[in-house]
Design a protein around this motif. Structure first.
Motif, PDB file in Angstrom:
ATOM      1  N   VAL A 126      32.670 -77.963  53.236  1.00 17.61           N
ATOM      2  CA  VAL A 126      31.721 -78.616  52.331  1.00 17.61           C
ATOM      3  C   VAL A 126      32.469 -79.566  51.384  1.00 17.61           C
ATOM      4  O   VAL A 126      32.049 -80.711  51.169  1.00 17.61           O
ATOM      5  CB  VAL A 126      30.934 -77.560  51.526  1.00 17.61           C
ATOM      6  CG1 VAL A 126      30.161 -78.212  50.386  1.00 17.61           C
ATOM      7  CG2 VAL A 126      29.986 -76.786  52.435  1.00 17.61           C
ATOM      8  N   ALA A 127      33.568 -79.091  50.845  1.00 19.39           N
ATOM      9  CA  ALA A 127      34.315 -79.905  49.876  1.00 19.39           C
ATOM     10  C   ALA A 127      34.825 -81.183  50.526  1.00 19.39           C
ATOM     11  O   ALA A 127      34.832 -82.249  49.898  1.00 19.39           O
ATOM     12  CB  ALA A 127      35.480 -79.103  49.298  1.00 19.39           C
ATOM     13  N   GLU A 128      35.249 -81.090  51.778  1.00 20.41           N
ATOM     14  CA  GLU A 128      35.780 -82.277  52.446  1.00 20.41           C
ATOM     15  C   GLU A 128      34.659 -83.284  52.718  1.00 20.41           C
ATOM     16  O   GLU A 128      34.851 -84.493  52.557  1.00 20.41           O
ATOM     17  CB  GLU A 128      36.503 -81.866  53.737  1.00 20.41           C
ATOM     18  CG  GLU A 128      37.473 -82.936  54.242  1.00 20.41           C
ATOM     19  CD  GLU A 128      38.261 -82.486  55.469  1.00 20.41           C
ATOM     20  OE1 GLU A 128      38.382 -81.264  55.683  1.00 20.41           O
ATOM     21  OE2 GLU A 128      38.744 -83.370  56.207  1.00 20.41           O
ATOM     22  N   VAL A 129      33.496 -82.774  53.120  1.00 23.64           N
ATOM     23  CA  VAL A 129      32.357 -83.675  53.343  1.00 23.64           C
ATOM     24  C   VAL A 129      31.937 -84.330  52.017  1.00 23.64           C
ATOM     25  O   VAL A 129      31.664 -85.541  51.961  1.00 23.64           O
ATOM     26  CB  VAL A 129      31.176 -82.910  53.986  1.00 23.64           C
ATOM     27  CG1 VAL A 129      29.932 -83.782  54.049  1.00 23.64           C
ATOM     28  CG2 VAL A 129      31.556 -82.417  55.380  1.00 23.64           C
ATOM     29  N   LEU A 130      31.931 -83.553  50.942  1.00 20.65           N
ATOM     30  CA  LEU A 130      31.598 -84.109  49.626  1.00 20.65           C
ATOM     31  C   LEU A 130      32.644 -85.128  49.189  1.00 20.65           C
ATOM     32  O   LEU A 130      32.313 -86.185  48.625  1.00 20.65           O
ATOM     33  CB  LEU A 130      31.501 -82.994  48.581  1.00 20.65           C
ATOM     34  CG  LEU A 130      30.306 -82.044  48.712  1.00 20.65           C
ATOM     35  CD1 LEU A 130      30.440 -80.883  47.736  1.00 20.65           C
ATOM     36  CD2 LEU A 130      28.986 -82.784  48.458  1.00 20.65           C
ATOM     37  N   ALA A 131      33.917 -84.824  49.435  1.00 16.98           N
ATOM     38  CA  ALA A 131      34.988 -85.747  49.031  1.00 16.98           C
ATOM     39  C   ALA A 131      34.841 -87.086  49.748  1.00 16.98           C
ATOM     40  O   ALA A 131      35.085 -88.142  49.163  1.00 16.98           O
ATOM     41  CB  ALA A 131      36.361 -85.127  49.313  1.00 16.98           C
ATOM     42  N   ASP A 132      34.435 -87.023  51.019  1.00 15.01           N
ATOM     43  CA  ASP A 132      34.228 -88.272  51.760  1.00 15.01           C
ATOM     44  C   ASP A 132      33.185 -89.149  51.075  1.00 15.01           C
ATOM     45  O   ASP A 132      33.225 -90.381  51.182  1.00 15.01           O
ATOM     46  CB  ASP A 132      33.751 -87.974  53.195  1.00 15.01           C
ATOM     47  CG  ASP A 132      34.872 -87.426  54.067  1.00 15.01           C
ATOM     48  OD1 ASP A 132      36.047 -87.513  53.653  1.00 15.01           O
ATOM     49  OD2 ASP A 132      34.576 -86.908  55.148  1.00 15.01           O
ATOM     50  N   ALA A 133      32.230 -88.511  50.389  1.00 11.35           N
ATOM     51  CA  ALA A 133      31.176 -89.253  49.692  1.00 11.35           C
ATOM     52  C   ALA A 133      31.511 -89.472  48.222  1.00 11.35           C
ATOM     53  O   ALA A 133      30.709 -90.044  47.480  1.00 11.35           O
ATOM     54  CB  ALA A 133      29.849 -88.504  49.822  1.00 11.35           C
ATOM     55  N   GLY A 134      32.684 -88.994  47.801  1.00 12.56           N
ATOM     56  CA  GLY A 134      33.088 -89.208  46.410  1.00 12.56           C
ATOM     57  C   GLY A 134      32.422 -88.266  45.423  1.00 12.56           C
ATOM     58  O   GLY A 134      32.374 -88.547  44.224  1.00 12.56           O
ATOM     59  N   LEU A 135      31.934 -87.132  45.905  1.00 16.02           N
ATOM     60  CA  LEU A 135      31.233 -86.191  45.027  1.00 16.02           C
ATOM     61  C   LEU A 135      32.071 -84.959  44.724  1.00 16.02           C
ATOM     62  O   LEU A 135      32.929 -84.561  45.506  1.00 16.02           O
ATOM     63  CB  LEU A 135      29.920 -85.743  45.683  1.00 16.02           C
ATOM     64  CG  LEU A 135      28.784 -86.749  45.559  1.00 16.02           C
ATOM     65  CD1 LEU A 135      27.920 -86.751  46.796  1.00 16.02           C
ATOM     66  CD2 LEU A 135      27.928 -86.407  44.330  1.00 16.02           C
ATOM     67  N   ARG A 136      31.781 -84.360  43.582  1.00 17.08           N
ATOM     68  CA  ARG A 136      32.410 -83.097  43.204  1.00 17.08           C
ATOM     69  C   ARG A 136      31.434 -81.939  43.416  1.00 17.08           C
ATOM     70  O   ARG A 136      30.228 -82.128  43.412  1.00 17.08           O
ATOM     71  CB  ARG A 136      32.809 -83.108  41.733  1.00 17.08           C
ATOM     72  CG  ARG A 136      33.892 -84.107  41.388  1.00 17.08           C
ATOM     73  CD  ARG A 136      34.030 -84.200  39.874  1.00 17.08           C
ATOM     74  NE  ARG A 136      34.739 -83.062  39.314  1.00 17.08           N
ATOM     75  CZ  ARG A 136      34.607 -82.629  38.064  1.00 17.08           C
ATOM     76  NH1 ARG A 136      33.734 -83.214  37.245  1.00 17.08           N
ATOM     77  NH2 ARG A 136      35.302 -81.611  37.628  1.00 17.08           N
ATOM     78  N   LEU A 137      32.014 -80.756  43.574  1.00 21.12           N
ATOM     79  CA  LEU A 137      31.208 -79.548  43.725  1.00 21.12           C
ATOM     80  C   LEU A 137      31.523 -78.591  42.585  1.00 21.12           C
ATOM     81  O   LEU A 137      32.692 -78.322  42.295  1.00 21.12           O
ATOM     82  CB  LEU A 137      31.540 -78.868  45.060  1.00 21.12           C
ATOM     83  CG  LEU A 137      30.946 -77.481  45.284  1.00 21.12           C
ATOM     84  CD1 LEU A 137      29.414 -77.537  45.321  1.00 21.12           C
ATOM     85  CD2 LEU A 137      31.469 -76.877  46.583  1.00 21.12           C
ATOM     86  N   GLY A 138      30.476 -78.093  41.933  1.00 16.02           N
ATOM     87  CA  GLY A 138      30.658 -77.065  40.912  1.00 16.02           C
ATOM     88  C   GLY A 138      30.253 -75.704  41.455  1.00 16.02           C
ATOM     89  O   GLY A 138      29.233 -75.576  42.124  1.00 16.02           O
ATOM     90  N   LEU A 139      31.073 -74.680  41.162  1.00 14.69           N
ATOM     91  CA  LEU A 139      30.791 -73.311  41.600  1.00 14.69           C
ATOM     92  C   LEU A 139      30.544 -72.435  40.384  1.00 14.69           C
ATOM     93  O   LEU A 139      31.401 -72.338  39.503  1.00 14.69           O
ATOM     94  CB  LEU A 139      31.980 -72.734  42.366  1.00 14.69           C
ATOM     95  CG  LEU A 139      32.230 -73.241  43.775  1.00 14.69           C
ATOM     96  CD1 LEU A 139      33.459 -72.535  44.349  1.00 14.69           C
ATOM     97  CD2 LEU A 139      31.018 -72.974  44.658  1.00 14.69           C
ATOM     98  N   GLU A 140      29.407 -71.785  40.354  1.00 10.54           N
ATOM     99  CA  GLU A 140      29.093 -70.897  39.246  1.00 10.54           C
ATOM    100  C   GLU A 140      29.367 -69.451  39.642  1.00 10.54           C
ATOM    101  O   GLU A 140      28.936 -69.000  40.701  1.00 10.54           O
ATOM    102  CB  GLU A 140      27.610 -71.049  38.876  1.00 10.54           C
ATOM    103  CG  GLU A 140      27.216 -70.219  37.665  1.00 10.54           C
ATOM    104  CD  GLU A 140      25.795 -70.541  37.186  1.00 10.54           C
ATOM    105  OE1 GLU A 140      24.989 -71.039  38.006  1.00 10.54           O
ATOM    106  OE2 GLU A 140      25.500 -70.316  35.998  1.00 10.54           O
TER     107      GLU A 140
END
Lengths: 280, 280, 280, 280
Positions: A126-140
């Motif tokens: 998931v993080a790699e797919v998000l990184a490709d789009a320039g997005l960050r992921l927050g985990l609660e």
């Protein structure tokens, strides 16, 4: 940091244009995105304009929900992850910089280490797919013992653990969603926030806790608006954020059904002023 | 497998020669070693003779306690590990093949993964020192939720987890100490025993549980003699051991203070017959 | 175990019906699937019939190639994994029980541990998708030092390591593809095969090595037909397989371009008899 | 940072009082401790005075050798670790703040992961004993491929890996010993130093490499004095240290036997000026 209007987290609802007006009217610094509304704008250009219109009102974005269930069966997860880029196109067009999800703090079949492998596996992708789009992921992380102790294998339920998880994924675009309620129920104090950096924090919730029970008796879905009971050391929590140089959104998520029975303007005025008081 | 007399686990005491006589009288297949008694015999030859005398009575050895605290501060652990070979000399002279300890199922400061590193670190070293002396180590996991949920970070409290720990040490001479009480309170069933091999099991305890509370309310120090309440599926547990081809000692450890108030011969006759019935 | 005809591994090619005839003619026990040919049969029923036709000729299946690149960028991997079920439908309809791939034994940017996380992450997902379809995955390790030492970070290049990887995925349907050439070049001996079980082995290749260079100078793509030079202890290797009770396919993969210059019947007669001699 | 005189690393020797005079004469900022000399002073008070005398000459301490072999058999390691506190008493009395050792970059029997467990296990314990005494531990990685590729299982041979190892021990008092020669031979560049902090660096060596061979042909024991051949990007390396705010010792360790054939004052004048030029 800036106050963030999340109607959903207040148990309220409104169409997106109304939400924008309410955010402006009550002096919030940002508001939660409405992905359905944005996607319905049509092509990338229209979504971009819709995002720009929000920015022109002086509002920043809160965190969008991650449309992927990290612990779903493989077939479901695979479908979700292959559908993810289409959603990310909407988010990036609208200028939304981050998505968030939470970590389920227990499992009835997977040991801590097997569940760890599952989470690292899914998060890495998931993080790699998000990184490709320039997005960050927050985990609660979710702190109440009344929650993490309910199945055979407790899992991540503290800041230390979620930071270990993020480190193990090796992903530079994954950070923490901090909630003062989870911080308190996890038995954490201001000391646990020392050394945190802005880059590690994606979003923040502030809530208080009922004062009629002990820490280990607190329930995940029974919280209070910040600085009401004083059970939670809000000042210590906010000092930790300030020392980290935190620049992102701050919202409340009290799970108080009574809020929906009050005039919405009264609720939002109160919430906004509590957020402003905390942010300082 | 063979029944093993452990007076200590029954809350009873006797000098070692008396314990030997009691074990023989009541038909036990083995008894717990008394390291102090053995060490007091003097030189290696005398210890060897003492061990041989026990064997001549037809008795095998139970598991000796590991005189090392796996979670002690480094200075204390270092002292214990450097003192260990002297104790091992006594054990090997007497023909005692294994030692055992238990894993504390929670920690208030170390996350699961930090505690894992601590345990792997300490166990790797202990296992290698034991291997040099030709001894095996048994690790007992502790199942009650009323125990593992009492500090911030639950730790190993199931068979699956203790097997993962042993695998991660890479040590061939470390196995499990199984207790039907922990197996039950950990929420395990006969299925969890499938595939176990004799080489993985160092020692076994069989106990029953009180029938006035739910599984998650069971207390570590409040148990029953095997096959009394029927709360625990003793037949399923023993079938698992038989399928594994288990060859080691089986004892009871009921933490019943009332036993010390009864005539010792009555207690041992009862315990021995319960063990024989279970072993079949 | 049974001899398996893999024209591709011999540097040869033929349409699938011809391959079936050649396999029968030369006494092979199985042959490699041709997924393109099977998929072209049309619907599931037609594929099932095609598979049944092969079985009726007395032939079993070799391992199909896994159409997923474990180390591809996330976007590519995501596409491949979401396309995988369609291919698996073909494989299961035809009765093909397993797929295989290899582990690249080095990386120029990822440390051993980062690369490990990548592989566990990707493999966990692939294995779960395969398990949903009832298929097994074989992983081949690659042994030559002239290969694993060519980038900054050597990775898995031995049987021990690939078994550690499989254990860490926790997947019950992943096993090893053993190749005597990799076993030899990895510095392994018969001892390393002790304790292997059939359930851990998905496929086997047997090859010999040129006798004009040392073990550490062997090149991945320069091998010999089995039992030609005698450099590799084929007898010890086959004894290990027999002791494991291995029941799967055995093929050769010599990377000898000269084979394509010889009459195909001569080549296959020779290969088949070498496989039969080894299998015994 | 400060230049550090290490006669041993230059292949030279002198009694400790002479070493002190040489360090002062040639303008070094510190020198390596001589534990034997210090221990021979007698009681803690005398050792404290000897340490104070060095400080009064304006000299700081380099890193003492860790008298523990991290990969020794358990019996030997156990003896060394139980003897360690006595040595640490000498070091702390003399005001020596840190010890160092190196990580052997390969193993012929332990896979990367088994060797990792061994190192984490041993390091965790050593670090905790050192922490009790208030000392830090520096770990040097060894970069040449001609070294790490010589056994079956390459191990830690880069900055990234040694940082992963330190993180996994969880020890706050363990850092890196950086050597420009290892940095270069590991294929690292200035980019790999970005983000390093002073707290992570315990000691630094600067050396150059012969210019008659490729990077992967460099030999661990054949180096050059810094800024002689220019093969190694010394400027980039020192910039990394400066950006990290590095405050510790810098020495040379060229393994040049020719140095012992030259007048010692000539050698030390040259080394001191090279260190000063690099430190700037």
């Amino acid at each position: 940091m800036y106050s963030n209007l999340s109607l959903g987290a207040l148990g309220l609802s409104a169409d997106f244009p109304t939400a924008v007006e309410l955010a402006v009217k009550h002096g919030f610094g940002g508001l939660d995105p409405d992905i359905g509304h944005l996607a319905a704008q049509g092509d990338q250009g229209a979504i971009r304009e819709a995002g720009a219109a929000v920015a022109e009102r002086g509002l920043r974005w809160g965190v969008a929900g991650l449309p992927v269930d990290l612990t779903a069966p493989a077939a479901e997860f695979t479908t979700q992850i292959s559908d993810l880029p289409a959603t990310l196109d909407v988010l990036t067009a609208a200028g939304i910089p981050s998505v968030g999800t939470w970590v389920r703090p227990m499992h009835d079949a997977l040991t801590y280490r097997r569940n760890w492998v599952l989470h690292v596996s899914r998060l890495s992708l998931v993080a790699e797919v998000l990184a490709d789009a320039g997005l960050r992921l927050g985990l609660e992380y979710v702190g109440p013992k009344t929650f993490w102790s309910t199945e055979r294998f407790p899992f991540i339920h503290s800041l230390s653990e979620v930071r270990e998880l993020i480190a193990d994924t090796g992903a530079a675009n994954v950070g923490v969603i901090l909630d003062s309620f989870h911080w308190y129920t996890a038995g954490e104090t201001a000391t646990d926030l020392v050394g945190l950096r802005d880059a590690e924090i994606v979003s923040v919730d502030i809530n208080d806790a009922p004062d009629d029970r002990d820490r280990d008796e607190q329930l995940d879905l029974d919280r209070r608006l910040p600085a009401t009971t004083g059970v939670i050391d809000l000042a210590g929590f906010m000092t930790g954020l300030r020392d980290a140089g935190y620049t992102g959104p701050v919202k409340v998520e009290p799970f108080l059904t009574s809020l929906s029975e009050q005039p919405i303007d009264d609720v939002l005025a109160d919430v906004s002023s509590r957020l402003d008081a905390a942010i300082g």
